[in-house]
Design a protein around this motif. Structure first.
Motif, PDB file in Angstrom:
ATOM      1  N   PHE A  24      -3.323  -3.368   5.550  1.00  0.00           N
ATOM      2  CA  PHE A  24      -2.135  -3.618   4.720  1.00  0.00           C
ATOM      3  C   PHE A  24      -1.068  -4.363   5.512  1.00  0.00           C
ATOM      4  N   ALA A  25      -0.855  -3.972   6.765  1.00  0.00           N
ATOM      5  CA  ALA A  25       0.168  -4.637   7.585  1.00  0.00           C
ATOM      6  C   ALA A  25      -0.186  -6.105   7.802  1.00  0.00           C
ATOM      7  N   MET A  31       1.539 -12.638   3.734  1.00  0.00           N
ATOM      8  CA  MET A  31       2.306 -13.062   2.551  1.00  0.00           C
ATOM      9  C   MET A  31       3.776 -13.256   2.906  1.00  0.00           C
ATOM     10  N   GLU A  32       4.309 -12.392   3.756  1.00  0.00           N
ATOM     11  CA  GLU A  32       5.723 -12.484   4.128  1.00  0.00           C
ATOM     12  C   GLU A  32       6.059 -13.783   4.842  1.00  0.00           C
ATOM     13  N   GLN A  33       5.110 -14.349   5.564  1.00  0.00           N
ATOM     14  CA  GLN A  33       5.348 -15.603   6.279  1.00  0.00           C
ATOM     15  C   GLN A  33       5.792 -16.721   5.329  1.00  0.00           C
ATOM     16  N   ALA A  61      -4.808 -14.206  -2.161  1.00  0.00           N
ATOM     17  CA  ALA A  61      -6.204 -13.935  -2.521  1.00  0.00           C
ATOM     18  C   ALA A  61      -6.760 -12.788  -1.676  1.00  0.00           C
ATOM     19  N   GLU A  62      -6.422 -12.759  -0.401  1.00  0.00           N
ATOM     20  CA  GLU A  62      -6.883 -11.674   0.456  1.00  0.00           C
ATOM     21  C   GLU A  62      -6.280 -10.337   0.009  1.00  0.00           C
ATOM     22  N   ASN A  63      -5.017 -10.353  -0.387  1.00  0.00           N
ATOM     23  CA  ASN A  63      -4.377  -9.147  -0.897  1.00  0.00           C
ATOM     24  C   ASN A  63      -5.065  -8.687  -2.184  1.00  0.00           C
ATOM     25  N   ALA A 112       7.505  -8.955  -5.121  1.00  0.00           N
ATOM     26  CA  ALA A 112       7.066  -7.686  -5.699  1.00  0.00           C
ATOM     27  C   ALA A 112       5.744  -7.238  -5.066  1.00  0.00           C
ATOM     28  N   LEU A 113       4.819  -8.174  -4.858  1.00  0.00           N
ATOM     29  CA  LEU A 113       3.556  -7.837  -4.184  1.00  0.00           C
ATOM     30  C   LEU A 113       3.820  -7.320  -2.772  1.00  0.00           C
ATOM     31  N   ILE A 114       4.712  -7.987  -2.070  1.00  0.00           N
ATOM     32  CA  ILE A 114       5.060  -7.574  -0.702  1.00  0.00           C
ATOM     33  C   ILE A 114       5.680  -6.189  -0.722  1.00  0.00           C
ATOM     34  N   ASP A 115       6.606  -5.936  -1.655  1.00  0.00           N
ATOM     35  CA  ASP A 115       7.271  -4.635  -1.735  1.00  0.00           C
ATOM     36  C   ASP A 115       6.292  -3.507  -2.020  1.00  0.00           C
ATOM     37  N   VAL A 116       5.360  -3.733  -2.931  1.00  0.00           N
ATOM     38  CA  VAL A 116       4.359  -2.711  -3.238  1.00  0.00           C
ATOM     39  C   VAL A 116       3.538  -2.401  -1.994  1.00  0.00           C
ATOM     40  N   ASN A 117       3.095  -3.449  -1.312  1.00  0.00           N
ATOM     41  CA  ASN A 117       2.297  -3.232  -0.100  1.00  0.00           C
ATOM     42  C   ASN A 117       3.088  -2.481   0.968  1.00  0.00           C
TER      43      ASN A 117
END
Length: 146
Positions: A24-25, A31-33, A61-63, A112-117
């Protein structure tokens, strides 16, 4: 030490929860980059296409694959998590799949994807979840969607 030996050592010495947290990290960091550039390119399809082409598409896609695999594991009748937690996580997996498609298409939802992760990562690490960035990028959060 070869890379395969190193990976085997990690698998043998780390708990499943630690391995999940690492994955997850790594995926979230990928994605954060692109997050700041993505937000700055709101409304600019050409710029967003370039950001997708320069790594964001692969990261999202990896997420999506990560969550798909988690979903399959959660749907397995041998999964030992409580039924309510499994149902909630399956709901998140479905939301991640839909939102990933929107982002890959140039739309909103990356933050939102980043926040959930990050919240899942916090749970795996034993930390309290952070407040969600509701409507930060104009999309509906998972909590709003369910």
């Amino acid at each position: 030490m070869s890379i395969s030996a190193y990976k085997r050592t990690i698998r043998e010495s780390a708990s499943p929860k630690q391995i999940e947290a690492r994955v997850f990290a790594r995926v979230t960091g990928s994605m954060e980059q692109h997050s700041a550039d993505w937000s700055a390119a709101r409304g600019d399809n050409v710029a967003r296409s370039a950001i997708l082409a320069h790594g964001l598409r692969d990261a999202v896609a990896e997420n999506r694959v990560l969550w798909s695999r988690l979903g399959r594991d959660l749907a397995d009748s041998n999964n030992q998590l409580p039924a309510a937690l499994r149902a909630n996580l399956l709901s998140i997996a479905l939301w991640v799949d839909r939102t990933s498609g929107v982002v890959i298409g140039g739309g909103e939802g990356l933050q939102a994807l980043i926040d959930v992760n990050k919240n899942i990562l916090g749970g795996l690490s034993g930390l309290a979840p952070a407040p969600a960035a509701v409507d930060q990028d104009g999309t509906q959060s998972h909590a709003q969607a369910v």
